[in-house]
Scaffold this active site. Structure first.
Site, mmCIF file in Angstrom:
data_model
loop_
_atom_site.group_PDB
_atom_site.id
_atom_site.type_symbol
_atom_site.label_atom_id
_atom_site.label_comp_id
_atom_site.label_asym_id
_atom_site.label_seq_id
_atom_site.Cartn_x
_atom_site.Cartn_y
_atom_site.Cartn_z
ATOM 1 N N ASP A 39 0.811 -1.219 0.000
ATOM 2 C CA ASP A 39 0.000 0.000 0.000
ATOM 3 C C ASP A 39 0.846 1.271 0.000
ATOM 4 O O ASP A 39 2.052 1.238 0.201
ATOM 5 C CB ASP A 39 -0.978 -0.003 1.191
ATOM 6 C CG ASP A 39 -0.319 -0.473 2.487
ATOM 7 O OD1 ASP A 39 0.913 -0.339 2.622
ATOM 8 O OD2 ASP A 39 -1.034 -0.974 3.365
ATOM 9 N N ASN B 182 -7.482 -2.853 13.908
ATOM 10 C CA ASN B 182 -8.865 -3.128 13.497
ATOM 11 C C ASN B 182 -8.945 -4.341 12.567
ATOM 12 O O ASN B 182 -9.975 -4.592 11.963
ATOM 13 C CB ASN B 182 -9.489 -1.900 12.816
ATOM 14 C CG ASN B 182 -8.837 -1.578 11.470
ATOM 15 O OD1 ASN B 182 -7.839 -2.197 11.085
ATOM 16 N ND2 ASN B 182 -9.397 -0.623 10.759
ATOM 17 N N GLU C 122 -9.566 -2.033 4.948
ATOM 18 C CA GLU C 122 -10.289 -1.725 6.179
ATOM 19 C C GLU C 122 -11.519 -2.644 6.302
ATOM 20 O O GLU C 122 -11.835 -3.394 5.377
ATOM 21 C CB GLU C 122 -10.708 -0.245 6.149
ATOM 22 C CG GLU C 122 -9.535 0.730 6.031
ATOM 23 C CD GLU C 122 -8.654 0.829 7.284
ATOM 24 O OE1 GLU C 122 -8.608 -0.131 8.085
ATOM 25 O OE2 GLU C 122 -7.996 1.875 7.455
#
Ligand code: PGA
Length: 266
Positions: free
Chosen positions: A67, A136, A143
């Site tokens: 990323d 997370n 995400e």
């Protein structure tokens, strides 16, 4: 899924580095999927030390990073390209032309994402993918609720991720770019082998949820249960929330490929 519990972060870093170095020795033109983040800093340090001591040859290795922040140029010291160059690319004999990080400053980020995905395909797919895990459950910048079939694309960052990464942007979460280019979950699942490294007590909850909870889109890393050859290296602190530790210790030691690294576990 193979789970290897080692005593300290240094053990996790050395084991991950050993696995990468051995793969490169066996497969000199390996396509290596690279991750960034605090956990990986020690992995690259260990790998560079090993590569220097053992003259590991990276000259034909191709790398693809997971990323990059949209709007952050390659030469910006907050870019993941800069991180990779400082910590790994420039410290071994990788050919810069073989090192691929999505270009965060590309005028058309969606086109950059598609081109990056095409480059991975042209290289024959990722052979060994390094992964960290976000608090997370993100892998790359995928995400929560990222499609398990997703490809490299533009992904809005979760508020929690922007908080986690704020120290690199002057401490202000609002200064962290709102979007990033990330390899997709589907892209990651197509890697031939995946190696996730998690260290520290702050990873204990998410690791237990990921490894021993149900597969769910809310926790992206649970997609790794669908990966045919995924190994998780966790230090004792990150493994503290796991229930089946006796089973993991026994199976790692007896694993045909991982068992030979048992001397590195503790
Ligand atoms: P960390 O990041 O290694 O800095 O904890 C991991 C990630 O968010 O993927």
């Amino acid at each position: 899924m193979n789970i290897v519990i080692v005593s300290t972060p240094a053990h996790a870093e050395r084991l991950a580095a050993r696995i990468v170095a051995d793969r490169v020795a066996k497969e000199p033109s390996l396509v290596l999927g690279c991750a960034t983040g605090g956990t990986m800093e020690g992995v690259y340090d260990a790998l560079v030390t090993m590569a220097t001591a053992e003259a590991v040859d990276f000259s034909r290795v191709r790398t693809f990073n997971l990323d990059e922040y949209v709007g952050v140029a390659t030469d910006d010291e907050r870019s993941y390209y800069h991180y990779m160059n400082e910590r790994f690319f420039s410290r071994v004999n990788l050919d810069p032309a073989n090192c691929h990080v999505p270009d965060g400053s590309a005028p058309d980020p969606e086109a950059e994402a598609a081109a990056f995905e095409a480059k991975i395909a042209k290289a024959g797919g990722v052979g060994l993918q390094l992964l960290g895990i976000g608090n997370n459950g993100h892998i790359g910048f995928n995400e929560p609720l990222s499609s398990f079939a997703s490809r490299t694309r533009v992904q809005p960052l979760a508020p929690r991720t922007r908080e986690q990464n704020a120290p690199h942007f002057g401490g202000d979460p609002a200064a962290v770019p709102a979007t990033a280019l990330t390899m997709g979950v589907g892209t990651i699942l197509e890697s031939k082998e995946a190696l996730l490294v998690a260290t520290g007590a702050h990873k204990a909850n998410i690791l237990a949820t990921t490894l021993e909870g149900p597969i769910t889109g809310v926790v992206t890393a649970t997609a790794l249960h669908l990966h045919p050859d995924c190994t998780v290296i966790a230090d004792e602190a990150a493994a503290a929330g796991l229930a089946l530790t006796d089973f993991y210790r026994a199976t790692a030691a007896a694993h045909p490929r991982l068992g030979r690294y048992e001397h590195l576990f503790d």
